[in-house]
Design an enzyme around this catalytic site. Structure first.
Site, PDB file in Angstrom:
ATOM      1  CG  ASN A 130      29.215  57.502  43.250  1.00 43.66           C
ATOM      2  OD1 ASN A 130      29.992  56.775  43.678  1.00 43.66           O
ATOM      3  ND2 ASN A 130      27.942  57.542  43.587  1.00 43.66           N
ATOM      4  CD  GLU A 147      25.689  61.059  45.797  1.00 41.41           C
ATOM      5  OE1 GLU A 147      25.313  60.257  45.093  1.00 41.41           O
ATOM      6  OE2 GLU A 147      25.511  61.496  47.018  1.00 41.41           O
ATOM      7  CE1 TYR A 194      21.771  66.472  46.041  1.00 41.25           C
ATOM      8  CE2 TYR A 194      19.902  67.049  45.094  1.00 41.25           C
ATOM      9  CZ  TYR A 194      20.446  66.457  46.103  1.00 41.25           C
ATOM     10  OH  TYR A 194      19.805  66.153  47.372  1.00 41.25           O
ATOM     11  CD  GLU A 241      30.734  55.900  35.389  1.00 34.22           C
ATOM     12  OE1 GLU A 241      30.593  56.401  36.344  1.00 34.22           O
ATOM     13  OE2 GLU A 241      29.626  55.340  34.711  1.00 34.22           O
ATOM     14  CB  CYS A 245      25.074  59.213  33.547  1.00 30.33           C
ATOM     15  SG  CYS A 245      26.467  60.372  33.485  1.00 30.33           S
ATOM     16  CB  CYS A 301      29.968  58.796  32.247  1.00 29.96           C
ATOM     17  SG  CYS A 301      30.057  59.401  34.081  1.00 29.96           S
TER      18      CYS A 301
END
Length: 132
Positions: free
Chosen positions: A42, A44, A48, A55, A86, A89
């Site tokens: 991930n 970030e 956001y 993934e 999530c 994904c």
């Protein structure tokens, strides 16, 4: 790739995660149908929505290299509970691999396996956009 090696590849990406806001690192290892493996973490962003999950990072890397058929993905986190994908994904996985095996790891390295159908029942895919 052997199951344990795929899990190790996903866990190794935890250290590469860029997560200064959530402090929730996630690593992923995606196995293509031909056995090629792509990893992701991930990343970030202060804005956001501009971030990307591990993934989708792995899937994007695979697609950029010409792979669009996937066998399984391992998703690793450091939390007590299993690190599941999530919704966004799950939808991206559905685009390329409706029969994808999803192996979720927790911080202890324990695993729980799912099919994409279990995580995204009654999904929407490319076949819904074909001209009838």
């Amino acid at each position: 790739m052997k199951h344990e090696a795929l899990k190790a590849a996903a866990r190794s990406m935890l250290e590469r995660a860029y997560c200064p806001y959530s402090h929730f690192p996630v690593g992923a290892a995606l196995e293509c149908e031909d056995g090629t493996v792509y990893t992701g973490c991930n990343v970030e962003n202060a804005a956001y929505p501009a971030g990307i999950c591990a993934e989708r990072s792995a899937i994007s890397h695979a697609v950029a290299e010409g792979h669009t058929r996937f066998r399984r993905i391992v998703i690793a986190g450091k939390s007590e509970d299993f690190c599941v994908p999530c919704g966004m994904c799950r939808q991206v996985m559905r685009e390329f691999a409706p029969d994808l095996e999803i192996i979720c790891l927790n911080g202890a390295g324990e695993e729980k396996a799912f099919t994409l159908e279990q995580l995204l029942p009654h999904s929407f895919g490319p076949e819904f956009l074909s001209n009838n």
